[in-house]
Design a protein around this motif. Structure first.
Motif, PDB file in Angstrom:
ATOM      1  N   HIS A  16      18.454  41.112  51.802  1.00  0.00           N
ATOM      2  CA  HIS A  16      17.048  40.804  51.296  1.00  0.00           C
ATOM      3  C   HIS A  16      17.080  41.344  49.857  1.00  0.00           C
ATOM      4  O   HIS A  16      17.876  42.065  49.694  1.00  0.00           O
ATOM      5  N   THR A  17      16.229  40.607  49.118  1.00  0.00           N
ATOM      6  CA  THR A  17      16.216  41.197  47.727  1.00  0.00           C
ATOM      7  C   THR A  17      15.756  42.487  47.692  1.00  0.00           C
ATOM      8  O   THR A  17      14.897  43.255  48.498  1.00  0.00           O
ATOM      9  N   ASP A  18      16.450  43.357  46.600  1.00  0.00           N
ATOM     10  CA  ASP A  18      16.544  44.869  46.438  1.00  0.00           C
ATOM     11  C   ASP A  18      17.735  45.443  47.334  1.00  0.00           C
ATOM     12  O   ASP A  18      17.804  46.518  46.871  1.00  0.00           O
ATOM     13  N   ASP A  19      18.208  44.770  48.179  1.00  0.00           N
ATOM     14  CA  ASP A  19      19.112  45.658  49.015  1.00  0.00           C
ATOM     15  C   ASP A  19      20.267  45.995  48.145  1.00  0.00           C
ATOM     16  O   ASP A  19      20.990  47.004  48.178  1.00  0.00           O
ATOM     17  N   VAL A  50       5.961  40.790  53.351  1.00  0.00           N
ATOM     18  CA  VAL A  50       5.135  41.478  51.888  1.00  0.00           C
ATOM     19  C   VAL A  50       3.590  41.797  52.198  1.00  0.00           C
ATOM     20  O   VAL A  50       3.023  41.200  53.180  1.00  0.00           O
ATOM     21  N   LEU A  51       3.306  42.685  51.723  1.00  0.00           N
ATOM     22  CA  LEU A  51       2.094  43.513  51.791  1.00  0.00           C
ATOM     23  C   LEU A  51       0.761  42.466  51.536  1.00  0.00           C
ATOM     24  O   LEU A  51       1.106  41.527  50.481  1.00  0.00           O
ATOM     25  N   ALA A 177       7.201  49.611  46.435  1.00  0.00           N
ATOM     26  CA  ALA A 177       6.864  51.069  45.914  1.00  0.00           C
ATOM     27  C   ALA A 177       6.468  51.886  47.273  1.00  0.00           C
ATOM     28  O   ALA A 177       6.586  53.084  47.114  1.00  0.00           O
ATOM     29  N   HIS A 178       5.859  51.374  48.010  1.00  0.00           N
ATOM     30  CA  HIS A 178       5.366  52.144  49.230  1.00  0.00           C
ATOM     31  C   HIS A 178       6.575  52.640  50.121  1.00  0.00           C
ATOM     32  O   HIS A 178       6.325  53.316  51.177  1.00  0.00           O
ATOM     33  N   ALA A 182      11.966  54.422  48.016  1.00  0.00           N
ATOM     34  CA  ALA A 182      11.810  53.628  46.727  1.00  0.00           C
ATOM     35  C   ALA A 182      11.097  54.400  45.754  1.00  0.00           C
ATOM     36  O   ALA A 182      10.211  54.185  45.079  1.00  0.00           O
ATOM     37  N   ASN A 183      11.953  55.594  45.282  1.00  0.00           N
ATOM     38  CA  ASN A 183      11.187  56.518  44.232  1.00  0.00           C
ATOM     39  C   ASN A 183      12.388  57.195  43.520  1.00  0.00           C
ATOM     40  O   ASN A 183      13.546  57.339  44.087  1.00  0.00           O
ATOM     41  N   GLU A 184      12.197  57.338  42.221  1.00  0.00           N
ATOM     42  CA  GLU A 184      13.258  58.092  41.484  1.00  0.00           C
ATOM     43  C   GLU A 184      13.813  59.076  41.848  1.00  0.00           C
ATOM     44  O   GLU A 184      15.050  59.606  41.869  1.00  0.00           O
TER      45      GLU A 184
END
Length: 214
Positions: A16-19, A50-51, A177-178, A182-184
């Protein structure tokens, strides 16, 4: 440790996109910085999950922005259109796509999910990827939320700038982002943890599936 002295052409397999960014974004940034040619193949933009507040195809534009942030050329981004959570029903088609990627790109190194990954799409890409690229060096990347266990048999040293590239790329996935990972803070702390394991500041870890020395 891998470098562009060992590998000139790299292929990242992202179910998936982002993996790919989550699993090896820092290594991608480092290899490109050193002159390697990196290709990124994403097999689903997950339009079905997607949300509602985002357009269904939002991940297509997000992956274009994110891979560009890492330094991947736009012509090296390959997008397929498989529906999320259906890969196991379309194994032969996916295998043929992978065989075509092998023929057209002929990479020195392939990054892909672990064969033990619990997500059905991830495990399909891993198993069919192994079939297609069995004569190529393969490293499986870490996605802790899907890995009950992971063999940390290889590490890539990262500098702060590589981790920043990874964080900035993932920040472009606004529709994701949820996600709790997915956070720094999580991304940086995982890179720091892997760095501690090899006495450096930051690192990414991989399971060696194949390593071919020429």
């Amino acid at each position: 440790m891998i470098s562009s002295n060992q590998v000139k052409r790299v292929l990242v397999l992202a179910p998936h996109t982002d993996d790919g960014e989550f699993g090896c974004g820092g290594s991608i940034a480092k290899l490109i910085e050193e002159g390697a040619d990196v290709y990124y193949a994403a097999f689903s933009a997950c339009e079905q999950s997607v949300l509602k507040e985002f357009p269904p195809d939002i991940l297509i534009s997000e992956v274009k922005e994110a891979t560009a942030e890492l330094g991947i050329k736009k012509e090296n981004l390959i997008l397929f259109k498989y529906e999320v959570r259906t890969f196991n029903f379309r194994r032969q088609e996916i295998l043929q796509d992978l065989v075509d990627l092998k023929k057209n790109i002929n990479p020195d190194l392939v990054f892909m999910p672990a064969t033990s990954d619990m997500h059905q799409d991830h495990s399909t890409i891993a198993l069919e990827g192994l079939r297609a690229f069995k004569l190529t060096s393969i490293l499986s990347y870490e996605v802790p939320w899907n890995n009950l266990s992971f063999n940390t048999s290889s590490f890539v040293h990262l500098e702060d700038r590589h981790v920043e590239k990874k964080i900035n790329a993932l920040r472009l996935y606004r529709s994701q982002a949820h996600r709790p990972y997915a956070n720094e803070e999580f991304i940086r702390s995982l890179a720091r943890t892997r760095g501690v394991q090899i006495a450096t500041t930051y690192a990414e870890t991989f399971d060696v599936v194949r390593w071919i020395i020429k």
